[in-house]
Design a protein around this motif. Sequence first.
Motif, PDB file in Angstrom:
ATOM      1  N   ILE A   1      -8.914 -19.294  25.855  1.00  0.00           N
ATOM      2  CA  ILE A   1      -7.679 -19.220  26.623  1.00  0.00           C
ATOM      3  C   ILE A   1      -7.129 -17.804  26.554  1.00  0.00           C
ATOM      4  O   ILE A   1      -7.525 -17.016  25.690  1.00  0.00           O
ATOM      5  N   PRO A   2      -6.215 -17.449  27.462  1.00  0.00           N
ATOM      6  CA  PRO A   2      -5.553 -16.148  27.365  1.00  0.00           C
ATOM      7  C   PRO A   2      -4.751 -16.036  26.062  1.00  0.00           C
ATOM      8  O   PRO A   2      -4.285 -17.037  25.514  1.00  0.00           O
ATOM      9  N   VAL A   3      -4.612 -14.816  25.584  1.00  0.00           N
ATOM     10  CA  VAL A   3      -3.841 -14.569  24.371  1.00  0.00           C
ATOM     11  C   VAL A   3      -2.419 -15.102  24.522  1.00  0.00           C
ATOM     12  O   VAL A   3      -1.795 -14.958  25.579  1.00  0.00           O
ATOM     13  N   GLU A   4      -1.927 -15.742  23.448  1.00  0.00           N
ATOM     14  CA  GLU A   4      -0.568 -16.279  23.424  1.00  0.00           C
ATOM     15  C   GLU A   4       0.172 -15.733  22.206  1.00  0.00           C
ATOM     16  O   GLU A   4      -0.456 -15.274  21.248  1.00  0.00           O
ATOM     17  N   PRO A   5       1.501 -15.798  22.202  1.00  0.00           N
ATOM     18  CA  PRO A   5       2.242 -15.502  20.964  1.00  0.00           C
ATOM     19  C   PRO A   5       1.807 -16.445  19.856  1.00  0.00           C
ATOM     20  O   PRO A   5       1.375 -17.576  20.102  1.00  0.00           O
ATOM     21  N   VAL A   6       1.940 -15.993  18.619  1.00  0.00           N
ATOM     22  CA  VAL A   6       1.421 -16.771  17.499  1.00  0.00           C
ATOM     23  C   VAL A   6       2.084 -18.137  17.392  1.00  0.00           C
ATOM     24  O   VAL A   6       1.425 -19.119  17.004  1.00  0.00           O
ATOM     25  N   ASP A   7       3.355 -18.261  17.730  1.00  0.00           N
ATOM     26  CA  ASP A   7       4.002 -19.579  17.649  1.00  0.00           C
ATOM     27  C   ASP A   7       3.290 -20.588  18.541  1.00  0.00           C
ATOM     28  O   ASP A   7       3.094 -21.751  18.150  1.00  0.00           O
ATOM     29  N   ALA A   8       2.894 -20.167  19.724  1.00  0.00           N
ATOM     30  CA  ALA A   8       2.204 -21.075  20.635  1.00  0.00           C
ATOM     31  C   ALA A   8       0.816 -21.436  20.105  1.00  0.00           C
ATOM     32  O   ALA A   8       0.365 -22.583  20.235  1.00  0.00           O
ATOM     33  N   ILE A   9       0.139 -20.464  19.488  1.00  0.00           N
ATOM     34  CA  ILE A   9      -1.177 -20.740  18.904  1.00  0.00           C
ATOM     35  C   ILE A   9      -1.047 -21.733  17.755  1.00  0.00           C
ATOM     36  O   ILE A   9      -1.809 -22.699  17.656  1.00  0.00           O
ATOM     37  N   VAL A  10      -0.067 -21.487  16.882  1.00  0.00           N
ATOM     38  CA  VAL A  10       0.161 -22.410  15.763  1.00  0.00           C
ATOM     39  C   VAL A  10       0.459 -23.807  16.274  1.00  0.00           C
ATOM     40  O   VAL A  10      -0.055 -24.802  15.748  1.00  0.00           O
ATOM     41  N   ASP A  11       1.271 -23.906  17.302  1.00  0.00           N
ATOM     42  CA  ASP A  11       1.607 -25.216  17.851  1.00  0.00           C
ATOM     43  C   ASP A  11       0.351 -25.959  18.311  1.00  0.00           C
ATOM     44  O   ASP A  11       0.223 -27.175  18.110  1.00  0.00           O
TER      45      ASP A  11
ATOM     46  N   ILE B   1      -5.532 -23.465  10.114  1.00  0.00           N
ATOM     47  CA  ILE B   1      -4.448 -24.240   9.507  1.00  0.00           C
ATOM     48  C   ILE B   1      -5.052 -25.523   8.946  1.00  0.00           C
ATOM     49  O   ILE B   1      -5.781 -26.232   9.645  1.00  0.00           O
ATOM     50  N   THR B   2      -4.743 -25.794   7.679  1.00  0.00           N
ATOM     51  CA  THR B   2      -5.219 -26.985   6.997  1.00  0.00           C
ATOM     52  C   THR B   2      -4.024 -27.774   6.480  1.00  0.00           C
ATOM     53  O   THR B   2      -3.090 -27.194   5.918  1.00  0.00           O
ATOM     54  N   LEU B   3      -4.066 -29.079   6.675  1.00  0.00           N
ATOM     55  CA  LEU B   3      -3.099 -29.982   6.064  1.00  0.00           C
ATOM     56  C   LEU B   3      -3.833 -30.976   5.179  1.00  0.00           C
ATOM     57  O   LEU B   3      -4.879 -31.506   5.563  1.00  0.00           O
ATOM     58  N   THR B   4      -3.271 -31.224   3.996  1.00  0.00           N
ATOM     59  CA  THR B   4      -3.745 -32.296   3.125  1.00  0.00           C
ATOM     60  C   THR B   4      -2.580 -33.220   2.822  1.00  0.00           C
ATOM     61  O   THR B   4      -1.532 -32.772   2.341  1.00  0.00           O
ATOM     62  N   ARG B   5      -2.752 -34.504   3.137  1.00  0.00           N
ATOM     63  CA  ARG B   5      -1.729 -35.492   2.799  1.00  0.00           C
ATOM     64  C   ARG B   5      -1.753 -35.709   1.284  1.00  0.00           C
ATOM     65  O   ARG B   5      -2.797 -36.000   0.699  1.00  0.00           O
ATOM     66  N   LEU B   6      -0.603 -35.549   0.653  1.00  0.00           N
ATOM     67  CA  LEU B   6      -0.521 -35.619  -0.800  1.00  0.00           C
ATOM     68  C   LEU B   6       0.123 -36.909  -1.280  1.00  0.00           C
ATOM     69  O   LEU B   6       1.090 -37.389  -0.685  1.00  0.00           O
ATOM     70  N   ASP B   7      -0.426 -37.449  -2.356  1.00  0.00           N
ATOM     71  CA  ASP B   7       0.259 -38.485  -3.127  1.00  0.00           C
ATOM     72  C   ASP B   7       0.521 -37.913  -4.514  1.00  0.00           C
ATOM     73  O   ASP B   7       0.238 -36.730  -4.770  1.00  0.00           O
ATOM     74  N   ASP B   8       1.052 -38.711  -5.419  1.00  0.00           N
ATOM     75  CA  ASP B   8       1.424 -38.185  -6.734  1.00  0.00           C
ATOM     76  C   ASP B   8       0.211 -37.660  -7.500  1.00  0.00           C
ATOM     77  O   ASP B   8       0.272 -36.599  -8.134  1.00  0.00           O
ATOM     78  N   GLU B   9      -0.902 -38.397  -7.434  1.00  0.00           N
ATOM     79  CA  GLU B   9      -2.078 -37.958  -8.192  1.00  0.00           C
ATOM     80  C   GLU B   9      -2.670 -36.681  -7.621  1.00  0.00           C
ATOM     81  O   GLU B   9      -2.983 -35.737  -8.367  1.00  0.00           O
ATOM     82  N   LEU B  10      -2.836 -36.616  -6.297  1.00  0.00           N
ATOM     83  CA  LEU B  10      -3.416 -35.415  -5.710  1.00  0.00           C
ATOM     84  C   LEU B  10      -2.513 -34.215  -5.937  1.00  0.00           C
ATOM     85  O   LEU B  10      -2.997 -33.091  -6.153  1.00  0.00           O
ATOM     86  N   THR B  11      -1.199 -34.417  -5.912  1.00  0.00           N
ATOM     87  CA  THR B  11      -0.272 -33.318  -6.183  1.00  0.00           C
ATOM     88  C   THR B  11      -0.437 -32.815  -7.606  1.00  0.00           C
ATOM     89  O   THR B  11      -0.477 -31.592  -7.856  1.00  0.00           O
ATOM     90  N   ALA B  12      -0.518 -33.729  -8.560  1.00  0.00           N
ATOM     91  CA  ALA B  12      -0.680 -33.326  -9.955  1.00  0.00           C
ATOM     92  C   ALA B  12      -1.993 -32.573 -10.171  1.00  0.00           C
ATOM     93  O   ALA B  12      -2.039 -31.581 -10.915  1.00  0.00           O
ATOM     94  N   LEU B  13      -3.055 -33.015  -9.514  1.00  0.00           N
ATOM     95  CA  LEU B  13      -4.337 -32.334  -9.643  1.00  0.00           C
ATOM     96  C   LEU B  13      -4.307 -30.969  -8.966  1.00  0.00           C
ATOM     97  O   LEU B  13      -4.897 -30.000  -9.470  1.00  0.00           O
ATOM     98  N   TRP B  14      -3.627 -30.858  -7.843  1.00  0.00           N
ATOM     99  CA  TRP B  14      -3.470 -29.553  -7.195  1.00  0.00           C
ATOM    100  C   TRP B  14      -2.691 -28.592  -8.099  1.00  0.00           C
ATOM    101  O   TRP B  14      -3.015 -27.404  -8.185  1.00  0.00           O
ATOM    102  N   ASP B  15      -1.705 -29.112  -8.801  1.00  0.00           N
ATOM    103  CA  ASP B  15      -0.856 -28.287  -9.662  1.00  0.00           C
ATOM    104  C   ASP B  15      -1.503 -27.945 -10.997  1.00  0.00           C
ATOM    105  O   ASP B  15      -0.987 -27.091 -11.728  1.00  0.00           O
ATOM    106  N   ALA B  16      -2.589 -28.594 -11.345  1.00  0.00           N
ATOM    107  CA  ALA B  16      -3.208 -28.400 -12.661  1.00  0.00           C
ATOM    108  C   ALA B  16      -3.681 -26.957 -12.830  1.00  0.00           C
ATOM    109  O   ALA B  16      -4.009 -26.264 -11.858  1.00  0.00           O
ATOM    110  N   PRO B  17      -3.720 -26.468 -14.065  1.00  0.00           N
ATOM    111  CA  PRO B  17      -4.114 -25.070 -14.311  1.00  0.00           C
ATOM    112  C   PRO B  17      -5.495 -24.751 -13.743  1.00  0.00           C
ATOM    113  O   PRO B  17      -6.406 -25.586 -13.749  1.00  0.00           O
ATOM    114  N   VAL B  18      -5.634 -23.526 -13.269  1.00  0.00           N
ATOM    115  CA  VAL B  18      -6.907 -23.060 -12.725  1.00  0.00           C
ATOM    116  C   VAL B  18      -7.040 -21.573 -13.038  1.00  0.00           C
ATOM    117  O   VAL B  18      -6.051 -20.831 -13.004  1.00  0.00           O
ATOM    118  N   GLU B  19      -8.249 -21.160 -13.366  1.00  0.00           N
ATOM    119  CA  GLU B  19      -8.511 -19.742 -13.616  1.00  0.00           C
ATOM    120  C   GLU B  19      -9.853 -19.371 -13.035  1.00  0.00           C
ATOM    121  O   GLU B  19     -10.918 -19.594 -13.627  1.00  0.00           O
TER     122      GLU B  19
END
Length: 333
Positions: free
Chosen positions: A227-237, A307-325
């Motif tokens: 498509i023709p170039v659009e402003p970023v807001d339109a692309i995100v949408d 753009i990525t979305l992940t639907r979170l529940d309590d367990e997935l949130t806790a695992l996402w928040d867990a320490p990482v190095e």
Amino acid sequence: MKKLINDPADVVTEAIDGFGAAHSDIVVVSRGPLFVRRAGAPTPGRVALVSGGGSGHEPLHAGFVGHGMLSAAVPGPVFTSPTPDPIVAATQAVDGGAGVLYIVKNYTGDVLNFETAADLAEAEGITVETVVVDDDVAVKDSLFTAGRRGVAGTVVVEKIAGASAERGDDLAAVADVARRTNAATRSMGVALAAGTVPHAGQPGFTLADDEIEIGIGIHGEPGRERIPVEPVDAIVDRLLAAVVDDLGVRAGEKVLLFVNGMGGTPSMELYIAYRRAAEVLTAQGVEVSRSLVGDYVTSLEMQGMSITLTRLDDELTALWDAPVETAALRRGR
């Protein structure tokens, strides 16, 4: 072509050598065959995580080897799957007796070679489970893919599954968490300009100055439309609407919002895109409870984002928040 390289044939090995030297406190590089493992691996009694794929997507996958994520990563040539032999060698090097989980992006070469490696590893007495990541909503049965492609959501799966293994879950439980995360994750990208594969010496595809490609793959595969170039807001949408619709996110739910750079997009532009995506989700009653912005799954120097979305529940949130190095993602230690 202008690149900071020597011989194109040596790009992957020289890059991995440099990576290993820069992060020797976290990883160890094996050269025969080529793979990267976590320093101190194997960990007795812990499930090990192995991933890999074609190079050119850095920091994926080697950049996510370390505490709380991968035990080993196997790089192939640029945009080309590693063969089974180094996958088996990496598996043997990190197996701590509790089994090994393969996290595989859904590309035909990756899937076939990891399947072969799993058979060979199991013949050696190592129990292997495989989870295939297929988060890209743009197209189905694209080039190199049967079904949906595995793209930026791979990072989310590796992080959450890695935290599950780190807390001591058994192989079946870690695999279940990885599959749940994949099922809760959707992505879609856009390209403004292609990257150049070193041995090819020219861009992987061509876009006119006033064109963008919606739904591009991380190897430059075609997307949904030009498509023709659009402003970023339109692309995100456009991207966000496709992701939200496919995932079925509703008001009152919590999500991780991940805006990923493709290698040639400034952070300034990624944060402009994140701003719009967060605004739209909030207006829809969706809570953006976790976020990630930056270059994590690239396509050489491609200009663009996903753009990525992940639907979170309590367990997935806790695992996402867990320490990482790891080299590319660190927090909480």
